[in-house]
Scaffold this motif. Structure first.
Motif, PDB file in Angstrom:
ATOM      1  N   UNK A 257       0.465  -1.602 -13.644  1.00 36.77           N
ATOM      2  CA  UNK A 257      -0.241  -0.972 -14.761  1.00 36.77           C
ATOM      3  C   UNK A 257      -0.045   0.542 -14.796  1.00 36.77           C
ATOM      4  N   UNK A 258       1.038   1.026 -14.207  1.00 39.38           N
ATOM      5  CA  UNK A 258       1.245   2.465 -14.116  1.00 39.38           C
ATOM      6  C   UNK A 258       1.266   3.187 -15.464  1.00 39.38           C
TER       7      UNK A 258
ATOM      8  N   UNK B  26       0.805  -1.218   0.000  1.00 40.75           N
ATOM      9  CA  UNK B  26       0.000   0.000   0.000  1.00 40.75           C
ATOM     10  C   UNK B  26       0.836   1.265   0.000  1.00 40.75           C
ATOM     11  N   UNK B  27       2.151   1.120  -0.005  1.00 38.15           N
ATOM     12  CA  UNK B  27       3.036   2.281   0.096  1.00 38.15           C
ATOM     13  C   UNK B  27       3.788   2.545  -1.210  1.00 38.15           C
ATOM     14  N   UNK B  28       3.364   1.924  -2.276  1.00 32.07           N
ATOM     15  CA  UNK B  28       4.061   2.074  -3.551  1.00 32.07           C
ATOM     16  C   UNK B  28       3.895   3.495  -4.082  1.00 32.07           C
ATOM     17  N   UNK B  29       4.836   3.965  -4.892  1.00 34.06           N
ATOM     18  CA  UNK B  29       4.827   5.369  -5.340  1.00 34.06           C
ATOM     19  C   UNK B  29       3.611   5.737  -6.178  1.00 34.06           C
ATOM     20  N   UNK B  30       3.222   7.007  -6.077  1.00 33.41           N
ATOM     21  CA  UNK B  30       2.138   7.550  -6.902  1.00 33.41           C
ATOM     22  C   UNK B  30       2.581   7.577  -8.365  1.00 33.41           C
ATOM     23  N   UNK B  31       1.765   7.048  -9.271  1.00 28.42           N
ATOM     24  CA  UNK B  31       2.056   7.162 -10.699  1.00 28.42           C
ATOM     25  C   UNK B  31       1.412   8.430 -11.270  1.00 28.42           C
ATOM     26  N   UNK B  32       2.235   9.343 -11.743  1.00 29.79           N
ATOM     27  CA  UNK B  32       1.702  10.641 -12.193  1.00 29.79           C
ATOM     28  C   UNK B  32       1.437  10.683 -13.698  1.00 29.79           C
ATOM     29  N   UNK B  33       2.281   9.994 -14.461  1.00 30.77           N
ATOM     30  CA  UNK B  33       2.102  10.032 -15.913  1.00 30.77           C
ATOM     31  C   UNK B  33       2.819   8.825 -16.519  1.00 30.77           C
TER      32      UNK B  33
END
Length: 521
Positions: free
Chosen positions: A421-422, A395-402
């Motif tokens: 699926x980022x 649950x702590x994986x990085x935010x995918x922005x683009x």
């Protein structure tokens, strides 16, 4: 209550949790930081939330990723410095948002100067700031208490011949809140941040902070079986939720109230009757919001949720305001638990129940299961008790922005893997999709702002077909109904709708489709 006009911001509003290591890296080390959060504030503001809760950002050796604090009045250099924090605070406030910090009162780091001094000698002036005890008659630990991370909750210190208590890692010695000097120092740390302008605190494991005098053994749990965390082999009767802790919570509340419009949120895992006590009384209030994790802990079906919601509502004291959570840095992702279709229904449930909702970063994108390879596991809880599914890295994986390299989170490999699926599940892609999870969250949050019935109205459960949860929110003359289909088959809609929002487009025509939720007049 529905016609009140004096609801404070924390009752009307919505909280968004940011896990700083995983939000945005600004300096190319693969770890998020304060400048990165500042860079991405427009995303948070565009969601329509009201406050940001930051997981710990204080100096720390990172044995438990910030929940082992080495200085309660500083900033971890990995994240920035006090000047960077002040800039972030100003930028958040400029967007009309509030800031909550994560306060960790049960334990410090073993590298905190207080503990270094406490450990130096049995006669140290700060010896009693922590919990030290002589060995049992057989030379072993003073009692049978088990750490939440497995193993004994006591660590032997050969130099002094005593054990110290740690409810979590041995690098996280428990503070002794029965010592008035320690209590004063911790309240001063809260005061330091209030003076700096923060709007409140989420208080970590608040129900742990006082232990029973005499330190009796905890009783065995008759329902424990292998495959459950070792901690649960015992009932934490004497090591948590002691009566004296409530007086401390009341002192924290008095401090917060002296600063005006501030909020305290307590992390408390207890049955309803004991949970409700943490509100205190109108004359001596405690925390504003004892965190309610029951949407995480219960089975995902309409009958279970209906009974749970009714029991929770009934347990609240008249002055208590409810709150709800479906995700956090400790819990499995909601989309991983119930699937993406039901995660949309869960979003509508969270944002239309009576009470303050807390969102967790990435849930607004529907991030689901993220498998962490063995060589990438970082969570000490998983490393100490492997194979039972308690790892928190997922649950702590990085935010995918683009869709740029490393999802726009960093210019190098992040500290944890991205969701697989980022390239398609990221903020930029979902901003362009009118049917995306992000769009749904923005629309739900906009409705909460536009309709007082959703933000602060009364709540009433209604009769519904099997597998469907239906309830009404009412404020003044406004009455809204929410119907949530928690099944994968169509169900009759139990009222004639004037649909304001459906989790599926277009809006339904007399039928509640599989995995659909609707808000109707």
């Amino acid at each position: 209550m529905s016609n009140r006009t004096d609801h404070p911001w924390w009752e009307r509003g919505t909280i968004y949790q940011i896990y700083p290591r995983s939000f945005q890296d600004s300096d190319g080390d693969g770890v998020g930081d304060l400048a990165g959060i500042e860079r991405r504030l427009d995303h948070v503001a565009a969601l329509g939330v009201d406050a940001i809760w930051l997981s710990p950002i204080f100096p720390s050796p990172m044995a438990d990723f910030g929940y082992d604090v080495a200085d309660y009045c500083g900033i971890e250099p990995l994240f920035g410095d006090l000047a960077a924090f002040d800039r972030l605070l100003t930028a958040i406030h400029a967007r009309g948002l509030k800031v909550l910090l994560d306060f960790v009162p049960n334990h410090s780091s073993d590298q905190h100067p207080w503990f270094v001094e406490s450990r130096a000698s049995r006669h140290s002036a700060k010896r009693d700031w922590y919990i030290w005890r002589d060995p049992a008659s057989d030379g072993g630990p003073p009692n049978n208490w088990i750490s939440d991370f497995g193993g004994s909750a006591w660590e032997y210190d050969a130099a002094s011949g005593q054990y110290y208590l740690h409810a979590f890692l041995r690098q996280q010695p428990d503070l002794n809140w029965r010592n008035p000097e320690l209590k004063a120092a911790m309240l001063d740390a809260m005061r330091f941040w209030f003076d700096r302008g923060v709007d409140g605190f989420r208080i970590d494991v608040l129900w742990h902070i006082v232990k029973a005098e005499g330190f009796p053994d905890n009783p065995p749990n008759p329902y424990w079986r292998p495959g459950i965390t070792e901690r649960d082999r015992l009932i934490q009767q004497h090591s948590t939720d002691q009566p004296e802790a409530h007086a401390i919570a009341a002192e924290m509340r008095a401090l917060a109230d002296s600063y005006g419009d501030r909020v305290l949120i307590g992390e408390i895992f207890l049955p309803n009757d004991r949970h409700a006590r943490w509100y205190g009384t109108p004359e001596r209030p405690q925390v504003h919001l004892p965190f309610n994790f029951q949407l995480i802990e219960n089975a995902w079906d309409a009958a279970t949720l209906r009974d749970m919601i009714a029991a929770y509502e009934a347990s609240l004291p008249p002055h208590g305001w409810p709150n709800w959570v479906i995700g956090s840095h400790d819990a499995p992702r909601i989309a991983a638990r119930v699937g993406e279709a039901q995660a949309r229904v869960a979003a509508m449930l969270l944002l239309t129940l009576r009470g303050t909702p807390t969102l967790y970063q990435g849930d607004e994108l529907g991030i689901g299961q993220v498998d962490i390879p063995a060589d990438r596991i970082r969570d000490p809880q998983e490393l100490r008790q492997p194979g039972i599914g308690i790892g928190r890295d997922r649950s702590r994986t990085p935010m995918p922005w683009d869709a740029s390299p490393f999802a726009g989170f960093s210019t190098v490999e992040p500290w944890l893997p991205l969701n697989p699926d980022w390239p398609t599940r990221n903020v930029a892609a979902q901003e362009q999709d009118p049917r995306s999870m992000l769009t749904l969250y923005r629309r739900l949050l906009a409705l909460r702002r536009a309709h007082p019935a959703l933000a602060v109205g009364d709540f009433r459960l209604l009769d519904a077909p099997d597998g469907v949860l239906v309830y009404e929110r009412r404020h003044g003359d406004e009455r809204l109904r929410i119907a949530l289909n928690l099944t994968d088959s169509s169900k009759p809609l139990p009222f004639a709708p004037e649909v304001l929002l459906s989790t599926l487009d277009p809006a339904p025509d007399g039928v509640l489709r599989a995995n659909e939720g609707v808000i109707s007049r």
